[in-house]
Design a protein around this motif. Structure first.
Motif, PDB file in Angstrom:
ATOM      1  N   LEU A 163       0.833  -1.307   0.204  1.00  0.00           N
ATOM      2  CA  LEU A 163      -0.561   0.263   0.181  1.00  0.00           C
ATOM      3  C   LEU A 163       1.050   1.094   0.327  1.00  0.00           C
ATOM      4  N   MET A 164       1.724   1.507   0.767  1.00  0.00           N
ATOM      5  CA  MET A 164       2.930   2.337   0.965  1.00  0.00           C
ATOM      6  C   MET A 164       4.005   2.525  -0.183  1.00  0.00           C
ATOM      7  N   HIS A 165       3.666   0.978  -1.599  1.00  0.00           N
ATOM      8  CA  HIS A 165       4.371   2.024  -2.536  1.00  0.00           C
ATOM      9  C   HIS A 165       2.950   2.465  -3.458  1.00  0.00           C
ATOM     10  N   LYS A 166       2.438   1.810  -3.634  1.00  0.00           N
ATOM     11  CA  LYS A 166       1.071   2.301  -4.401  1.00  0.00           C
ATOM     12  C   LYS A 166       0.916   3.435  -4.192  1.00  0.00           C
ATOM     13  N   LEU A 167       0.982   4.744  -2.636  1.00  0.00           N
ATOM     14  CA  LEU A 167       0.499   5.448  -2.633  1.00  0.00           C
ATOM     15  C   LEU A 167       1.094   6.608  -2.153  1.00  0.00           C
ATOM     16  N   ALA A 168       2.191   6.294  -1.714  1.00  0.00           N
ATOM     17  CA  ALA A 168       3.475   6.976  -1.341  1.00  0.00           C
ATOM     18  C   ALA A 168       4.859   6.478  -1.934  1.00  0.00           C
ATOM     19  N   THR A 169       5.923   6.032  -1.814  1.00  0.00           N
ATOM     20  CA  THR A 169       6.511   5.242  -1.949  1.00  0.00           C
ATOM     21  C   THR A 169       7.200   5.936  -3.569  1.00  0.00           C
ATOM     22  N   TRP A 170       5.823   5.557  -4.367  1.00  0.00           N
ATOM     23  CA  TRP A 170       5.634   5.568  -5.936  1.00  0.00           C
ATOM     24  C   TRP A 170       5.995   6.947  -6.025  1.00  0.00           C
ATOM     25  N   VAL A 171       5.580   7.344  -5.080  1.00  0.00           N
ATOM     26  CA  VAL A 171       5.291   9.325  -5.460  1.00  0.00           C
ATOM     27  C   VAL A 171       6.965   9.947  -6.040  1.00  0.00           C
ATOM     28  N   ASP A 172       7.947   9.129  -4.679  1.00  0.00           N
ATOM     29  CA  ASP A 172       9.092  10.057  -4.809  1.00  0.00           C
ATOM     30  C   ASP A 172       9.957   8.886  -5.764  1.00  0.00           C
ATOM     31  N   GLN A 173       9.889   7.646  -5.867  1.00  0.00           N
ATOM     32  CA  GLN A 173       9.889   6.743  -7.203  1.00  0.00           C
ATOM     33  C   GLN A 173       9.892   7.431  -8.380  1.00  0.00           C
ATOM     34  N   PHE A 174       9.095   7.411  -8.803  1.00  0.00           N
ATOM     35  CA  PHE A 174       8.289   7.527 -10.159  1.00  0.00           C
ATOM     36  C   PHE A 174       7.682   9.174 -10.372  1.00  0.00           C
ATOM     37  N   GLY A 175       7.445   9.551  -9.451  1.00  0.00           N
ATOM     38  CA  GLY A 175       6.739  11.225  -9.721  1.00  0.00           C
ATOM     39  C   GLY A 175       4.573  10.920  -9.776  1.00  0.00           C
ATOM     40  N   THR A 176       4.882   9.906  -9.653  1.00  0.00           N
ATOM     41  CA  THR A 176       2.888   9.840  -9.537  1.00  0.00           C
ATOM     42  C   THR A 176       2.445   9.212  -8.919  1.00  0.00           C
ATOM     43  N   PHE A 177       1.580   8.537  -8.275  1.00  0.00           N
ATOM     44  CA  PHE A 177       1.042   7.170  -7.725  1.00  0.00           C
ATOM     45  C   PHE A 177       1.255   6.514  -8.652  1.00  0.00           C
ATOM     46  N   GLY A 178       0.849   5.290  -7.528  1.00  0.00           N
ATOM     47  CA  GLY A 178       1.481   3.826  -8.713  1.00  0.00           C
ATOM     48  C   GLY A 178      -0.055   3.004  -8.560  1.00  0.00           C
ATOM     49  N   CYS A 179      -1.167   4.050  -8.405  1.00  0.00           N
ATOM     50  CA  CYS A 179      -2.146   2.709  -8.133  1.00  0.00           C
ATOM     51  C   CYS A 179      -3.817   4.273  -9.485  1.00  0.00           C
ATOM     52  N   VAL A 180      -4.252   3.972  -9.991  1.00  0.00           N
ATOM     53  CA  VAL A 180      -5.118   4.369 -10.538  1.00  0.00           C
ATOM     54  C   VAL A 180      -6.488   4.498 -10.637  1.00  0.00           C
ATOM     55  N   GLY A 181      -7.086   3.821  -8.924  1.00  0.00           N
ATOM     56  CA  GLY A 181      -8.457   3.961  -9.031  1.00  0.00           C
ATOM     57  C   GLY A 181      -9.333   2.913 -10.022  1.00  0.00           C
ATOM     58  N   CYS A 182      -8.927   2.161 -10.625  1.00  0.00           N
ATOM     59  CA  CYS A 182      -9.590   1.163 -10.896  1.00  0.00           C
ATOM     60  C   CYS A 182     -10.151   0.159  -9.885  1.00  0.00           C
ATOM     61  N   GLY A 183      -9.571  -0.084  -9.174  1.00  0.00           N
ATOM     62  CA  GLY A 183     -10.468  -1.070  -8.149  1.00  0.00           C
ATOM     63  C   GLY A 183     -10.261  -2.863  -8.615  1.00  0.00           C
ATOM     64  N   ARG A 184      -9.893  -2.918  -9.283  1.00  0.00           N
ATOM     65  CA  ARG A 184      -9.966  -3.970  -9.079  1.00  0.00           C
ATOM     66  C   ARG A 184      -8.422  -5.214  -7.609  1.00  0.00           C
ATOM     67  N   CYS A 185      -7.842  -4.283  -7.667  1.00  0.00           N
ATOM     68  CA  CYS A 185      -7.477  -4.956  -6.368  1.00  0.00           C
ATOM     69  C   CYS A 185      -8.388  -5.340  -5.435  1.00  0.00           C
ATOM     70  N   ILE A 186      -9.806  -4.417  -5.218  1.00  0.00           N
ATOM     71  CA  ILE A 186     -10.671  -4.700  -3.890  1.00  0.00           C
ATOM     72  C   ILE A 186     -12.145  -5.511  -4.303  1.00  0.00           C
ATOM     73  N   THR A 187     -11.735  -5.749  -5.458  1.00  0.00           N
ATOM     74  CA  THR A 187     -12.974  -6.861  -6.270  1.00  0.00           C
ATOM     75  C   THR A 187     -12.116  -8.474  -5.930  1.00  0.00           C
ATOM     76  N   TRP A 188     -11.287  -8.655  -6.430  1.00  0.00           N
ATOM     77  CA  TRP A 188     -10.466  -9.552  -6.482  1.00  0.00           C
ATOM     78  C   TRP A 188      -9.726  -9.919  -5.292  1.00  0.00           C
ATOM     79  N   CYS A 189      -9.958  -8.672  -4.234  1.00  0.00           N
ATOM     80  CA  CYS A 189      -9.052  -9.830  -3.088  1.00  0.00           C
ATOM     81  C   CYS A 189      -9.875 -11.036  -2.451  1.00  0.00           C
ATOM     82  N   PRO A 190      -9.773 -11.853  -2.429  1.00  0.00           N
ATOM     83  CA  PRO A 190     -10.976 -13.255  -1.634  1.00  0.00           C
ATOM     84  C   PRO A 190     -11.599 -12.340  -0.793  1.00  0.00           C
ATOM     85  N   VAL A 191     -10.418 -11.903   0.220  1.00  0.00           N
ATOM     86  CA  VAL A 191     -11.226 -11.693   1.420  1.00  0.00           C
ATOM     87  C   VAL A 191     -11.863  -9.928   1.147  1.00  0.00           C
ATOM     88  N   GLY A 192     -12.588  -9.058   0.496  1.00  0.00           N
ATOM     89  CA  GLY A 192     -12.791  -7.638   0.286  1.00  0.00           C
ATOM     90  C   GLY A 192     -11.926  -6.584   0.777  1.00  0.00           C
TER      91      GLY A 192
END
Lengths: 368, 258
Positions: A327-356
């Motif tokens: 989570l930190m990579h997606k929303l914090a460290t990615w910003v320092d590393q690559f200049g943007t968030f690593g998340c695009v808000g597609c929601g796949r990780c939410i839907t396809w997490c077996p425990v939601g």
């Protein structure tokens, strides 16, 4: 679509299937959304018949359901479990082969040109992020580069966003801003069913020319603008990105990490469905005959113990520490590393997490 | 320079022989295996036996009798490397279901003269009695993992046998998750990869024959199954199949009640 200088084209919905034939005639291998095992996936399409129609998806944390409706809509659903990285950065890819006689074989691109039909705005943004990660550094990811170079993207604006979409928060949708060759808005009423086509590139124009489109009317463009306004308001899930990075850094020891660590399965599903998670490992295969060895790239995940294995052992033993890393990579460290968030808000990780597990909820809890 | 040909021995304890048959099932590679290795002891295949010591021993089956205990100790002495193959050898197998019951009582019902039966209280994996160098999971083992182990042995490298979840293989294959899309209970998230996500590929839930993955969160997945409408009793039975006696799955009943 507010800019009226551009020319927008209109295509009767019943003619839409021709796009597959046109792309095939132009030499593309066409990937598009099709129904398989109760979900919309990207598969190679031989004909327009295979494109999903009249299907709508219901998504919630840990749940996905396709519902058949009695209409002819093509794009009544949003994103499925696969992202374009399945096509552009295959899960398992040969890097090189070495023979005992010292000859090394590095697979060259077979010149396969890829077209993906039905890409969503969030996925276009994800490809932009992958470009940044895999192609902009000192070392290019050659497998991705070869497939990506000549790829044509036929995008689709999301007029019916899903329950797990939060693209408006990540500024990636529901309408495509860039990165496409053609972007389609599907317009379905009782009286008409048309596609409004926005052409961005010459390659896109080449396709449109062969489709036999007419110019879109002013009424159609107005209607599309209204659809867009409505769609924006239909994106309900939110993630406040203001100060998000700093808030997360400040809460690296927040008790919620342990709480989510108790629920997380460390199965890796979120990372493999994520359109921007790019981690892969390499492994070697040697033959029994001992005269040839191969090196393969394989999608990896920061949720595996081996992923953080360094001299002396794995540095992220607990599931909590692995979830936090992700989570930190997606929303914090990615910003320092690559200049943007690593998340695009597609929601796949939410839907396809077996425990939601819901990344937006966890981020909000942690910043407390 | 002639390469020394490694000697292989294949053994069997309490088991169905399916894992040994997986070796035989390597049809395309069998001749090559015969050339690269000396099959020194493999009773399933040939009565010809060559004396030890052996470079590698593949052991199928669980330890379930006092005689087994003595035998596995001597096998360990005979083999430079010992690889336990299959769910019986790595978790005690389906026969470990008796570990939750009384063997004595079972014997009374099954055998006319139970006093002739010499058996241990429990069916146990090989590692319970001797040091094991590598475990290959599955019921039966995956033949490509067997091949990988043999190829790695020849090349003197570490075999590539991942310990993460079945989900990793399932998603790489492009499968649609049976739990998320169809509400089918699947053990994939807590079970070790290696089978190529065989069951979910055919729209069935994983039933766990590869045993626990590296960090199985049994409790969280069991909560999901309850949410899907399963009885606690059925959840316990689901975990208690081929690898039920593995350390991480053994206490599923207690974990559910927590």
């Amino acid at each position: 679509m507010s800019s009226q200088q551009k020319t927008y084209f209109a295509l009767d919905a019943e003619m839409f299937g021709n796009i597959i034939d046109v792309l095939k005639d132009l030499g593309y291998t066409v990937y598009g959304p099709t129904e398989r095992d109760g979900a919309i996936v990207y598969d190679v399409l031989d004909s327009a018949e295979q494109i999903a129609r009249g299907l709508y998806d219901e998504q919630s944390p840990g749940r996905y359901k396709l519902v058949k409706k009695n209409d002819k809509r093509y794009f009544g659903y949003v994103v499925g479990p696969q992202s374009p990285k399945y096509v552009l950065y295959p899960p398992q890819h040969l890097l090189f082969k070495v023979r005992k006689d010292g000859k090394t074989f590095i697979p060259q691109s077979d010149g396969k040109k890829i077209a993906i039909v039905g890409l969503r705005p969030c996925d276009l943004k994800a490809i932009e992020i992958l470009d940044n990660v895999l192609l902009k550094g000192p070392y290019k990811e050659s497998v991705y580069e070869a497939l990506r170079k000549d790829a044509v993207f036929i995008a689709v604006n999301c007029v019916e966003p899903g329950n797990n979409c939060f693209c408006t928060s990540m500024n990636t949708g529901p309408f495509a801003q860039s990165g496409y060759d053609i972007c389609i808005t599907e317009f379905l009423t009782d009286r008409s069913h048309v596609f409004i086509l926005d052409v961005m590139t010459n390659r896109g124009a080449e396709v449109v020319n062969r489709l036999g489109c007419r110019n879109a009317t002013a009424e159609e463009l107005d209607a599309v603008s209204r659809l867009m306004e409505e769609a924006k308001n239909k994106v309900r899930k939110r993630l406040n990105t203001e100060n998000l990075k700093d808030d997360l850094y400040k809460n690296i020891e927040h008790p919620n990490w342990n709480e989510v660590g108790n629920r997380c399965l460390a199965c890796g599903n979120c990372t493999l469905v994520c359109p921007t998670c790019f981690c892969s490992s390499v492994f070697d295969k040697s033959s029994l005959s001992m005269d040839v060895a191969e090196r393969w790239g394989l999608w990896d995940s920061c949720f595996s113990i081996d992923y953080s294995y360094i001299h002396g052992g794995s540095i992220r033993q607990s599931i909590m520490s692995r979830y936090r890393q992700w989570l930190m990579h997606k929303l914090a460290t990615w910003v320092d590393q690559f200049g943007t968030f690593g998340c695009v808000g597609c929601g796949r990780c939410i839907t396809w997490c077996p425990v939601g597990i819901d990344i937006t909820e966890e981020a909000n809890r942690v910043r407390g | 320079m002639a390469r020394k040909i490694p000697k292989i021995a294949v053994y069997k304890f309490a088991s169905c022989d399916g894992c040994q048959l997986s070796i035989v099932d390597l049809e395309d590679e069998l001749l090559e295996i015969g050339q690269r290795f000396e099959i020194a002891y493999f009773m399933e295949v040939t009565r010809a036996v060559k004396k030890g010591p052996y470079d590698v021993g593949l052991v199928e089956g669980s330890i379930s009798t006092p005689h087994d205990v003595e035998l596995i100790k001597s096998i360990r002495k005979d083999c430079k490397k010992l690889v336990a193959i299959g769910a019986c050898a790595t978790a005690g197998g389906i026969q470990a279901l008796r570990n939750w019951a009384s063997v004595e009582e079972f014997s009374k019902y099954v055998y006319a003269k139970p006093e002739y039966i010499q058996t241990l209280e429990k069916s146990s994996p090989i590692s319970e009695y001797v040091q094991v160098d590598l475990e290959l999971r599955g019921c039966p083992v995956n033949k490509y993992q067997l091949l990988e182990v043999l190829s790695a042995l020849l090349a003197g490298r570490k075999p590539n046998t991942p310990t993460y979840s079945v989900c990793m293989e399932c998603k790489r294959k492009g499968n649609v998750c049976v739990t998320v899309a169809k509400g089918i209970p699947c053990l994939g998230p807590v079970v070790q990869a290696g089978c190529g996500a065989l069951c979910p590929t055919y729209s069935r839930g994983c039933y766990g024959c590869f045993g626990p993955m590296e960090s199985p969160n049994v409790k969280s997945l069991a909560s999901k199954f309850i949410e899907l409408g399963m009885d606690k009793k059925d959840i316990v039975l689901m975990f208690r199949e081929f690898t039920g006696w593995s350390k991480e799955f053994r206490e599923v009943d207690r974990l559910i009640e927590e």
